[in-house]
Design an enzyme around this catalytic site. Structure first.
Site, PDB file in Angstrom:
ATOM      1  N   ARG A  90      57.844  54.775  94.177  1.00 55.90           N
ATOM      2  CA  ARG A  90      57.185  55.942  93.597  1.00 55.90           C
ATOM      3  C   ARG A  90      55.785  56.145  94.152  1.00 55.90           C
ATOM      4  O   ARG A  90      55.129  57.123  93.802  1.00 55.90           O
ATOM      5  CB  ARG A  90      57.077  55.767  92.087  1.00 55.90           C
ATOM      6  CG  ARG A  90      58.128  56.510  91.275  1.00 55.90           C
ATOM      7  CD  ARG A  90      57.849  56.166  89.838  1.00 55.90           C
ATOM      8  NE  ARG A  90      58.354  57.087  88.865  1.00 55.90           N
ATOM      9  CZ  ARG A  90      59.498  56.915  88.203  1.00 55.90           C
ATOM     10  NH1 ARG A  90      60.300  55.932  88.485  1.00 55.90           N
ATOM     11  NH2 ARG A  90      59.833  57.775  87.257  1.00 55.90           N
ATOM     12  N   ARG A 127      67.539  66.350  77.029  1.00 48.50           N
ATOM     13  CA  ARG A 127      68.147  65.056  77.381  1.00 48.50           C
ATOM     14  C   ARG A 127      68.105  64.089  76.200  1.00 48.50           C
ATOM     15  O   ARG A 127      67.110  63.996  75.501  1.00 48.50           O
ATOM     16  CB  ARG A 127      67.403  64.445  78.576  1.00 48.50           C
ATOM     17  CG  ARG A 127      67.933  63.077  78.955  1.00 48.50           C
ATOM     18  CD  ARG A 127      67.543  62.681  80.348  1.00 48.50           C
ATOM     19  NE  ARG A 127      66.176  62.199  80.441  1.00 48.50           N
ATOM     20  CZ  ARG A 127      65.667  61.684  81.571  1.00 48.50           C
ATOM     21  NH1 ARG A 127      66.396  61.633  82.676  1.00 48.50           N
ATOM     22  NH2 ARG A 127      64.421  61.271  81.603  1.00 48.50           N
ATOM     23  N   ARG A 181      54.236  63.734  83.718  1.00 47.39           N
ATOM     24  CA  ARG A 181      55.084  63.038  84.692  1.00 47.39           C
ATOM     25  C   ARG A 181      55.272  63.886  85.950  1.00 47.39           C
ATOM     26  O   ARG A 181      55.331  63.363  87.061  1.00 47.39           O
ATOM     27  CB  ARG A 181      56.438  62.687  84.060  1.00 47.39           C
ATOM     28  CG  ARG A 181      56.317  61.536  83.058  1.00 47.39           C
ATOM     29  CD  ARG A 181      57.506  61.440  82.136  1.00 47.39           C
ATOM     30  NE  ARG A 181      58.728  61.102  82.796  1.00 47.39           N
ATOM     31  CZ  ARG A 181      59.954  61.335  82.296  1.00 47.39           C
ATOM     32  NH1 ARG A 181      60.080  61.919  81.115  1.00 47.39           N
ATOM     33  NH2 ARG A 181      61.010  60.995  82.953  1.00 47.39           N
TER      34      ARG A 181
END
Ligand code: AMP
Length: 242
Positions: A90, A127, A181
């Protein structure tokens, strides 16, 4: 030859679902640093609670710890014949560390699943994951949600199909944290796409399709990249000794 794959993409792009599916089809492990961290959080230790505090803000865990976790996991025997990485690397430091880990272990195929931010916001808003085992409802099970988008839960389901646990929203899937995020992704992770994009084994796939179509495109992309790599002799011709 080992099939080493990195699945890239913004949060909610479907990396986890697709990585799981592809890894299962090929009989290689899916390795998710997020899952490993969530297991540590579930253990409820002080260390786990410190991890949760960072994860709940949408920020990244430090490179040193994550690189240690990935190095240890990738050294296990099941990963030596190949793997699908989900959520690692990442940062550029992690990408460089991965290159070092893989020296002598075969090619690395990198696939970026591309999904626009507004679609990410929509998906993560709905989600759900299992509070007990961490599974997400299966996007490949032919349920009505399957054609609606990767990672959408079956609206009829209120329990996990794997263990019967309660489905809940992930603590970092609320709107504010998802925005953070996405910012972190653009700041820290997007540069890795540039790091990899010049390689002949880099591919992109349109993530705004039904899960089975994304899976088909991914499989094709990975196959074509692996073929390019196995023709490496053409790309890196051996200098004639004379
Ligand atoms: P994920 O399940 O991949 O979305 O990861 C959930 C959270 O775990 C992230 O928002 C980060 O806080 C942390 N995390 C997972 N993988 C990494 C990584 N490779 N580097 C740093 N933090 C990570």
């Amino acid at each position: 030859m080992a099939l080493n794959v990195v699945m890239m993409g913004a949060p909610g792009a479907g990396k986890g679902t697709q990585a799981e599916h592809f890894a299962h089809e090929r009989g290689i492990p899916k390795i998710s640093t997020g899952d490993i961290l969530r297991e540590a959080v579930q253990a409820g230790t002080p260390h786990g609670l410190r991890l949760k505090a960072v994860m709940d803000t949408g920020e990244l865990i430090g490179d040193d710890l994550i690189i240690d976790i990935a190095t240890e996991r990738l050294a296990r025997p099941d990963a030596l014949k190949g793997f699908v990485l989900d959520g690692f690397p990442r940062t550029l430091a992690q990408a460089r560390a991965l290159d070092e880990i893989l020296v002598g272990r075969g090619p690395l195929v990198v696939v970026d699943i591309v999904v626009p931010d507004h679609e990410v916001m929509r998906r993560l808003g709905v989600r759900r994951i299992c509070a007990d085992c961490g599974a997400t409802p299966d996007a490949f099970d032919g349920s009505p949600s399957s054609s609606a988008g990767v990672g959408r839960p079956d609206p009829q389901a209120d329990a996990c199909r794997r263990c019967g646990g309660r489905l809940v929203q992930r603590s970092d899937d609320n709107e504010e944290v998802v925005r953070e995020r996405l910012k972190v992704y653009a700041r820290d992770t997007r540069p890795i796409v540039e790091y990899y994009s010049g390689r002949p084994t880099f591919r992109t796939v349109n993530g705004v399709q039904a899960p089975d179509r994304v899976a088909r495109d991914l499989a094709e992309a990975i196959e074509s990249a692996a073929v390019v790599e196995s023709a490496g002799a053409v790309r890196h011709p051996v200098e004639h000794p004379l």
